[in-house]
Design an enzyme around this catalytic site. Sequence first.
Site, PDB file in Angstrom:
ATOM      1  N   HIS A  96       0.835  -1.202   0.000  1.00  0.00           N
ATOM      2  CA  HIS A  96       0.000   0.000   0.000  1.00  0.00           C
ATOM      3  C   HIS A  96       0.867   1.248   0.000  1.00  0.00           C
ATOM      4  O   HIS A  96       1.814   1.346   0.775  1.00  0.00           O
ATOM      5  CB  HIS A  96      -0.902  -0.017   1.242  1.00  0.00           C
ATOM      6  CG  HIS A  96      -2.131   0.808   1.094  1.00  0.00           C
ATOM      7  ND1 HIS A  96      -2.108   2.164   1.185  1.00  0.00           N
ATOM      8  CD2 HIS A  96      -3.411   0.460   0.835  1.00  0.00           C
ATOM      9  CE1 HIS A  96      -3.334   2.637   1.004  1.00  0.00           C
ATOM     10  NE2 HIS A  96      -4.136   1.609   0.798  1.00  0.00           N
ATOM     11  N   ARG A 119      -6.983  11.373   1.182  1.00  0.00           N
ATOM     12  CA  ARG A 119      -7.025  11.733  -0.227  1.00  0.00           C
ATOM     13  C   ARG A 119      -8.382  12.329  -0.589  1.00  0.00           C
ATOM     14  O   ARG A 119      -8.478  13.182  -1.468  1.00  0.00           O
ATOM     15  CB  ARG A 119      -6.726  10.526  -1.095  1.00  0.00           C
ATOM     16  CG  ARG A 119      -5.269  10.114  -0.967  1.00  0.00           C
ATOM     17  CD  ARG A 119      -4.915   9.055  -1.937  1.00  0.00           C
ATOM     18  NE  ARG A 119      -5.413   7.771  -1.446  1.00  0.00           N
ATOM     19  CZ  ARG A 119      -5.231   6.630  -2.078  1.00  0.00           C
ATOM     20  NH1 ARG A 119      -4.616   6.599  -3.219  1.00  0.00           N
ATOM     21  NH2 ARG A 119      -5.684   5.520  -1.573  1.00  0.00           N
TER      22      ARG A 119
END
Length: 133
Positions: A96, A119
């Site tokens: 990740h 994000r």
Amino acid sequence: LTKATATKLLKDGSGNVCGVEFTKGGKSYTEYGPVVIASGGYGADFSATSIIAKYRPDLIDKNLATTNGDHCTGDGVKMALEVGANTADIEQVQVHPTGLVDPSEPNASTKFLAAEALRGVGGLLLDANGNRF
């Protein structure tokens, strides 16, 4: 059974798992009957005998950190493999890109996983050269 540590799977004369040895409160116990293993991840085992070293040695050379907790050492999976359990896709390890780096411990082997929410509110992912990815 809660707050116990499984230490060994037991097999009958036919080779079938029939019980488990475990410790709880500093004492050892044996329990017979069906066994269900609900084990956590194995990303925080950086030893030479880790599941990652066995099935994905290419990741070891990259010195990747994990966002698994430092308790995720694959003990349950290893115990099951020792008695011949099958696995599915054990070599499929997610790498990740959003592990947060603590500036006071930049080389820590475990990182905190940045939530998608970062994000979602405009956070940008940058590589070591400052490029978005």
